[in-house]
Design an enzyme around this catalytic site. Structure first.
Site, PDB file in Angstrom:
ATOM      1  N   ASP A  15       0.860  -1.188   0.000  1.00  0.00           N
ATOM      2  CA  ASP A  15       0.000   0.000   0.000  1.00  0.00           C
ATOM      3  C   ASP A  15       0.897   1.239   0.000  1.00  0.00           C
ATOM      4  O   ASP A  15       1.688   1.447   0.926  1.00  0.00           O
ATOM      5  CB  ASP A  15      -0.880  -0.011   1.249  1.00  0.00           C
ATOM      6  CG  ASP A  15      -2.044   0.959   1.144  1.00  0.00           C
ATOM      7  OD1 ASP A  15      -2.208   1.574   0.074  1.00  0.00           O
ATOM      8  OD2 ASP A  15      -2.792   1.094   2.126  1.00  0.00           O
ATOM      9  N   ASP A  58      -2.933   2.468  -6.074  1.00  0.00           N
ATOM     10  CA  ASP A  58      -1.831   2.512  -5.111  1.00  0.00           C
ATOM     11  C   ASP A  58      -1.804   1.321  -4.167  1.00  0.00           C
ATOM     12  O   ASP A  58      -1.207   1.390  -3.097  1.00  0.00           O
ATOM     13  CB  ASP A  58      -1.895   3.814  -4.300  1.00  0.00           C
ATOM     14  CG  ASP A  58      -3.189   3.948  -3.495  1.00  0.00           C
ATOM     15  OD1 ASP A  58      -4.109   3.127  -3.690  1.00  0.00           O
ATOM     16  OD2 ASP A  58      -3.283   4.890  -2.688  1.00  0.00           O
ATOM     17  N   GLU A  59      -2.412   0.193  -4.577  1.00  0.00           N
ATOM     18  CA  GLU A  59      -2.573  -0.902  -3.629  1.00  0.00           C
ATOM     19  C   GLU A  59      -2.693  -2.227  -4.379  1.00  0.00           C
ATOM     20  O   GLU A  59      -3.379  -2.322  -5.389  1.00  0.00           O
ATOM     21  CB  GLU A  59      -3.834  -0.637  -2.807  1.00  0.00           C
ATOM     22  CG  GLU A  59      -4.268  -1.737  -1.897  1.00  0.00           C
ATOM     23  CD  GLU A  59      -5.605  -1.426  -1.246  1.00  0.00           C
ATOM     24  OE1 GLU A  59      -5.911  -2.082  -0.247  1.00  0.00           O
ATOM     25  OE2 GLU A  59      -6.341  -0.555  -1.759  1.00  0.00           O
TER      26      GLU A  59
END
Length: 429
Positions: free
Chosen positions: A22, A132-133
């Site tokens: 993350d 973003d993960e």
């Protein structure tokens, strides 16, 4: 966390090693990569925000900005009350100031694509859930005795090659890994081995569990359930009666159970591979050699998935982060390793003599159904691209844009297909 391992025959969960990667305050981190002078300073990225204006909402705030009361989804006007704009703060202002930037999704996708290429290079199974993960199943690559070193090296690689920080959680399933990555932000690394799961989860507030939002947390507290330990000990039938099937799911998560496999969301839209040079090079032979190796890796992946491809492209990154892409498309899908190598080398000729930091090869416009290949000499034309490209996701599911948050709920969009033969900007990993 670390522990002595588990006793007795392992269950399927205990055999799995899952990472949740993350990115910390991703939009703000991207702005700092672009403007290194912003490092360590309060950064606010706004949606619907234009430079110098008071309208819009906060998409993300760096941890330095959060310390002064700026939060995601907050109106920019309210954020400005807590953190005056650095550029316009009075000379006699002795308090904190913020550095405000508008959302630049094209650039954030470029950075995300570079991260995605690294993740796909270190794991056989990757589930991308937002810009973003992502979850990684590395069971076949690393064991519990060495996963902490593996995860630490991955964090360092992302920081050194991409220039943005990541928090990584490791657990025996996706739910535990997600909680672990949130546990020690920013720039954290938490490893929860199978034997430690219940002890690790028990004292956490219920809202820290994957799948428990603020409304559900309030209802649980009304039932006398305030921690994950309380939830794990609660009557399962009562939870199902109150919350439906989700009650059983969060009960499982509180006990550290999550049977979901780590797998891509939907079929990939493209397949790619990237590699960075230890030091930037202008040796064209070395560039071509690296491109051919990447082409072989991509072709191997397409063959393993029985995929045909219509478009072949390369990515050339010049120092520091000047991204350039070139690609060609056939009139129909093919599967031909020699063709991929030929096109890749042909596209690379434009960059002979250039100093190169990183390279990538991609095949896209994938087809998985059986069908007849197109003639190999029917080209749609060549497309060009550079920094600011918007080609969206490489693999996984297209998603709608939303605020960038550390809870993994940020998402992104994929623009419509490009017109036949049109010169346009592209980007890929």
């Amino acid at each position: 966390m670390s522990g002595a391992g588990f006793a007795g025959p392992p269950t399927s969960d205990e055999e799995r090693v899952v990472l949740h990667v993350d990115m910390d305050c991703f939009y703000a981190a991207c702005e700092r990569r672009r403007e290194p002078t912003l490092r360590g300073k309060p950064v606010v990225v706004g949606m619907g925000y234009e430079a110098g204006e008071p309208h819009g909402a906060v998409a993300t705030a760096s941890y330095e900005a959060r310390e002064h009361g700026v939060e995601s989804a907050q109106p920019i006007s309210q954020a400005l009350e807590a953190l005056p704009r650095a550029e316009t703060a009075p000379d006699d202002h002795d308090g904190p100031v913020g550095h405000y930037r508008p959302v630049d999704m094209a650039y954030y996708r470029e950075v995300s694509d570079e991260i995605r290429a690294i993740l796909h290079g270190v794991a056989d199974a990757v589930r991308e859930v937002s810009i973003d993960e992502a979850y990684l199943d590395v069971t076949d690559r690393v064991g519990w005795h060495s996963v902490e070193v593996f995860a630490s090296s991955l964090k360092e690689r992302i920081d050194e090659e991409i220039g943005v920080p990541a928090s990584v959680g490791v657990g025996p399933n996706m739910s535990v890994a997600k909680v672990a990555s949130d546990y020690d932000k920013p720039d954290g690394l938490v490893v929860v081995e199978p034997a430690e799961v219940r002890e690790f989860l028990a004292p956490l507030p219920v809202e820290e569990l994957h799948g428990v939002g603020p409304v559900t947390a309030r209802e649980l507290r009304g039932m006398g359930v305030g921690t994950a330990g309380d939830l794990a000990s609660a009557d399962r039938d009562a939870l199902v009666s109150r919350f439906g099937a989700r009650g059983g799911t969060i009960h499982d998560h509180a006990r550290g159970r999550d049977p979901r496999p780590v797998e891509p969301v939907g079929k990939p839209k493209s397949l790619s591979s990237e590699s960075a040079f230890t030091e930037p090079t202008d040796a064209f032979d070395a560039v071509c050699e690296r491109l051919l190796r990447l082409a072989d890796e991509v072709v191997e992946r397409t063959e393993s998935r029985d995929a045909l491809y219509k478009t072949i492209g390369i990515k050339v990154v010049r120092p520091p982060f000047d991204v350039n892409t070139r690609e060609r498309s056939l009139s129909g899908p093919v599967a031909d390793a020699d063709l991929v190598e030929s096109v890749v080398l042909d596209l690379a000729e434009e960059f002979e003599g250039e100093t190169v930091r990183k390279l990538g090869v991609r095949v896209s416009n994938l087809t998985f159904a059986e069908g007849t290949q197109a003639p190999l000499d029917e080209w749609e034309g060549e497309r060009e691209g550079g920094v600011g490209a918007e080609d969206g996701l490489d693999e996984g599911e297209a998603r709608s844009e939303g605020p960038d948050r550390d809870d993994g709920r940020s998402e992104h969009d994929r623009p419509a297909d490009r017109a036949r033969g049109q010169t346009t900007f592209v980007d890929f990993t």
